[in-house]
Design a protein around this motif. Structure first.
Motif, PDB file in Angstrom:
ATOM      1  N   LEU A 122       9.666 -28.168  43.400  1.00 45.44           N
ATOM      2  CA  LEU A 122       9.362 -26.740  43.261  1.00 45.44           C
ATOM      3  C   LEU A 122      10.425 -25.859  43.923  1.00 45.44           C
ATOM      4  CD1 LEU A 122       5.531 -26.704  44.104  1.00 45.44           C
ATOM      5  CD2 LEU A 122       6.623 -27.007  41.880  1.00 45.44           C
ATOM      6  N   VAL A 123      11.187 -26.433  44.852  1.00 49.54           N
ATOM      7  CA  VAL A 123      12.107 -25.618  45.650  1.00 49.54           C
ATOM      8  C   VAL A 123      13.127 -24.864  44.788  1.00 49.54           C
ATOM      9  CG1 VAL A 123      13.868 -25.675  47.462  1.00 49.54           C
ATOM     10  CG2 VAL A 123      11.766 -27.021  47.709  1.00 49.54           C
ATOM     11  N   PRO A 124      13.799 -25.510  43.808  1.00 50.87           N
ATOM     12  CA  PRO A 124      14.738 -24.739  42.985  1.00 50.87           C
ATOM     13  C   PRO A 124      14.085 -23.571  42.259  1.00 50.87           C
ATOM     14  CG  PRO A 124      15.022 -27.094  42.629  1.00 50.87           C
ATOM     15  CD  PRO A 124      13.769 -26.937  43.424  1.00 50.87           C
ATOM     16  N   HIS A 125      12.818 -23.717  41.902  1.00 50.60           N
ATOM     17  CA  HIS A 125      12.132 -22.664  41.169  1.00 50.60           C
ATOM     18  C   HIS A 125      11.750 -21.503  42.089  1.00 50.60           C
ATOM     19  CE1 HIS A 125      11.822 -25.067  37.442  1.00 50.60           C
ATOM     20  NE2 HIS A 125      11.961 -26.054  38.316  1.00 50.60           N
ATOM     21  N   VAL A 126      11.498 -21.795  43.363  1.00 48.79           N
ATOM     22  CA  VAL A 126      11.336 -20.725  44.340  1.00 48.79           C
ATOM     23  C   VAL A 126      12.633 -19.937  44.469  1.00 48.79           C
ATOM     24  CG1 VAL A 126      10.945 -20.212  46.784  1.00 48.79           C
ATOM     25  CG2 VAL A 126       9.490 -21.885  45.613  1.00 48.79           C
ATOM     26  N   GLU A 143      13.505 -15.928  43.731  1.00 47.03           N
ATOM     27  CA  GLU A 143      14.112 -15.086  44.772  1.00 47.03           C
ATOM     28  C   GLU A 143      15.500 -14.597  44.388  1.00 47.03           C
ATOM     29  OE1 GLU A 143      12.722 -14.076  47.660  1.00 47.03           O
ATOM     30  OE2 GLU A 143      10.815 -15.059  47.178  1.00 47.03           O
ATOM     31  N   GLY A 144      15.925 -14.864  43.145  1.00 54.62           N
ATOM     32  CA  GLY A 144      17.245 -14.424  42.692  1.00 54.62           C
ATOM     33  C   GLY A 144      18.383 -15.225  43.284  1.00 54.62           C
ATOM     34  N   PRO A 176       7.268 -11.611  46.651  1.00 50.98           N
ATOM     35  CA  PRO A 176       8.575 -12.241  46.892  1.00 50.98           C
ATOM     36  C   PRO A 176       8.954 -12.167  48.367  1.00 50.98           C
ATOM     37  CG  PRO A 176       8.659 -10.866  44.935  1.00 50.98           C
ATOM     38  CD  PRO A 176       7.336 -10.591  45.583  1.00 50.98           C
ATOM     39  N   LEU A 177       9.684 -13.168  48.819  1.00 56.70           N
ATOM     40  CA  LEU A 177      10.057 -13.255  50.230  1.00 56.70           C
ATOM     41  C   LEU A 177      11.233 -12.358  50.590  1.00 56.70           C
ATOM     42  CD1 LEU A 177       9.926 -17.150  50.661  1.00 56.70           C
ATOM     43  CD2 LEU A 177       8.287 -15.502  51.575  1.00 56.70           C
ATOM     44  N   GLY A 178      12.041 -11.995  49.578  1.00 52.99           N
ATOM     45  CA  GLY A 178      13.307 -11.335  49.898  1.00 52.99           C
ATOM     46  C   GLY A 178      14.227 -12.290  50.633  1.00 52.99           C
TER      47      GLY A 178
END
Length: 546
Positions: free
Chosen positions: A310-314, A318-319, A520-522
């Motif tokens: 899932l990490v790449p999709h996070v 996040e751009g 979103p985390l920014g």
């Protein structure tokens, strides 16, 4: 001019003799020569032959839905021994894949070895070398001091042993020479030259073909189409026709288990990232979001199956899709690795390497960190990722995991702290555990070690474990809690849910509340440290400019 025979899958099966060693190139449903394997099963149903085969699968063959891949061969009498990096996933029941039913019943000898080592065993066979010396698997279940990779009591300790060389301890895997290699490509010309333009990876097809051909064996290639001799770009040919003895045309072959053909997976076009489905907000996404904080922009990062995928999709959300270069064992470099049962391919890859070459990078530690999932962690920091008795067939096997962790400078394991039905809510920037899972994943001793925490400390590897409620670090004094989630009680929800005493770091902090909010985390990533020689050159240049 050499020209291979064009045969039906059923006729190609007649090339296989009783007792043959058959090497199959595939990664689950990716690149699986399913038509040829079905032809072998069809021949056996008709004639009760071939009998007593040994099959080699550097990654895996087949997947969990229907009779596919190795399950075409999983018949008593046909199959006597299997050596594989992974096995098909499926339920722990009478509906389990046929191969698992045979393994459980002791009807077949079965070994589970690291995928990279299996690729190298083919290269050794092709070059007529005796075998492979490696540190991959030391201290894990592959080590003969554990089980030697044997999967049932019917399986002898036949393949792997410890050896001393130049004062160091190694595992030695003798080369296995195949009599037949079954590989898959997209196009074969009339001379047997193979191109892989619609494939998401060539996997280890070339080395498997070399291993069979160089020792007088037969190479069977399944393809989607044929072409006129001389019409293929020589630079695009991955397996030369001089190695190919027979071609089977299967125009319906799937690109992966779930895709007929997607040119963004084979590098023939680039799709907008907007076509990727966002990751639903929940515990797994929280874990993946926290794991992203371990990354630095510009890094080369390996990725495993499960929550870690899932990490790449996070990062996409996040751009930051291009902030790190992902490398996965099936061969993709860059792009966005896909998840679930399409794992093993990437959308918009920068390069697609042979899987066997990708393992040269991974076993040599030529990357910054690995992000991998886990099933269990024990008091020494060892991890089990391949075997749980209560859900055995859901875990496919070691795959490339042991190759990856053997030399990764840093490893981030990601997963939930407990397993089983639970009531955990995400609200108010924190975690509320109303009812916890019945099974803790922090156990006194893992059911079977896939990764040795003791060896990681000896090698100086940095190891971090990220869960939804706590972050832990592997240290000489023990597994140490360094962060806990907002709303979590350290004693009740973390320390008491471990079967062994956990250390608590003096620097214990609270995880960022933003991780537990769907907004979103920014996120920003600090840059990776430059190569030492590049940094020295830059410093010299800056000094000269002054």
């Amino acid at each position: 001019m050499h020209r291979p025979e064009i045969l039906t899958a059923r006729r190609a099966a007649d090339l296989i003799a009783d007792g043959d060693i058959v090497s199959v190139s595939s990664s689950s449903g990716l690149g699986c020569p399913d038509a040829v394997l079905a032809g072998i099963g069809e021949r056996f149903a008709e004639t009760a032959g071939p009998r007593g085969l040994t099959t080699l699968h550097p990654i895996a063959a087949g997947d969990m839905s229907g009779i596919k891949g190795i399950d075409h061969l999983a018949r008593p009498g046909l199959l006597s021994r299997v050596v594989a990096g992974s096995y098909p996933s499926g339920p722990s029941s009478a509906e389990a894949p046929r191969i698992w039913q045979m393994i459980d019943a002791g009807e077949v000898e079965a070994y589970n070895f690291p995928s990279g080592v299996l690729h190298q065993m083919h290269r050794a066979a092709a070059a007529r070398q005796p075998g492979v010396f490696t540190k991959v698997g030391l201290g894990s279940f592959v080590d003969p001091d554990e089980t030697g990779g044997r999967m049932n009591d019917a399986t002898p300790a036949a393949y792997v042993r410890r050896e001393q060389l130049d004062g160091q301890e190694w595992l030695y895997f003798p080369a296995i020479t195949p009599d037949v290699a079954i590989i898959r490509a997209t196009t074969a010309d009339e001379n047997g030259n193979l191109t892989f333009e619609d494939e998401a990876s060539p996997l280890g097809a070339l080395d498997q073909a070399y291993a069979a051909h160089n020792t007088g064996g037969v190479v069977i290639a399944q393809v989607k189409r044929t072409a006129e001799a001389g019409s293929l770009d020589p630079q695009a040919v991955r397996v030369p026709g001089v190695l190919v003895d027979a071609v089977v045309v299967a125009p319906e072959q799937l690109q992966t288990t779930q895709t007929l053909y997607d040119p963004a997976l084979s590098g023939q076009l680039r799709r907008p990232l907007s076509v990727l489905e966002p990751v639903p907000f929940g515990l797994e996404k929280v874990i993946a979001r926290r794991a992203t904080r371990e990354l630095h922009s510009g890094e080369i990062v390996n990725l495993g199956f499960g929550v870690s995928a899932l990490v790449p999709h996070v990062l996409v959300e996040e751009g930051l899709a291009g902030a790190v270069s992902w490398v996965i064992e099936q061969g993709a470099v860059g792009g966005v690795p896909l998840r679930d049962f399409v794992f093993g391919v990437a959308q918009n890859p920068d390069a697609i390497m042979q899987s066997s070459d990708q393992f040269t990078l991974l076993q040599g530690g030529g990357f910054h960190r690995a992000m991998l999932s886990f099933l269990e962690i024990d008091e020494h920091g060892s991890v089990n990722v391949h075997h749980l008795a209560r859900c055995r067939h859901v875990t496919a096997g070691v795959g490339g995991f042991a190759d990856i962790v053997s030399a990764a400078p840093e490893i981030v394991f990601v997963g939930s702290f407990t397993a089983g039905r639970r009531d955990v809510s995400l609200a108010g920037g924190g975690l509320t555990i109303t009812r916890d899972g019945a099974h803790t994943k922090l156990v006194k001793k893992v059911a079977s070690p896939t990764f040795s925490g003791r060896r990681a400390l000896e090698r100086g590897q940095k190891v971090t474990y990220v869960t939804e409620r706590a972050v832990l670090s592997l240290r000489p004094e023990g597994l140490t809690v360094t962060e806990i989630a907002p709303g979590v009680d350290l004693e009740r929800d973390v320390l008491a849910r471990s079967e062994f005493p956990l250390q608590v770091g003096d620097e214990l902090t609270t995880m960022d509340a933003a991780l537990f909010d769907p907004a979103p985390l920014g996120l920003t990533l600090s840059p990776a440290a430059p190569h030492a020689r590049i940094a020295a050159l830059a410093a010299m240049t800056a000094k000269a400019d002054r």
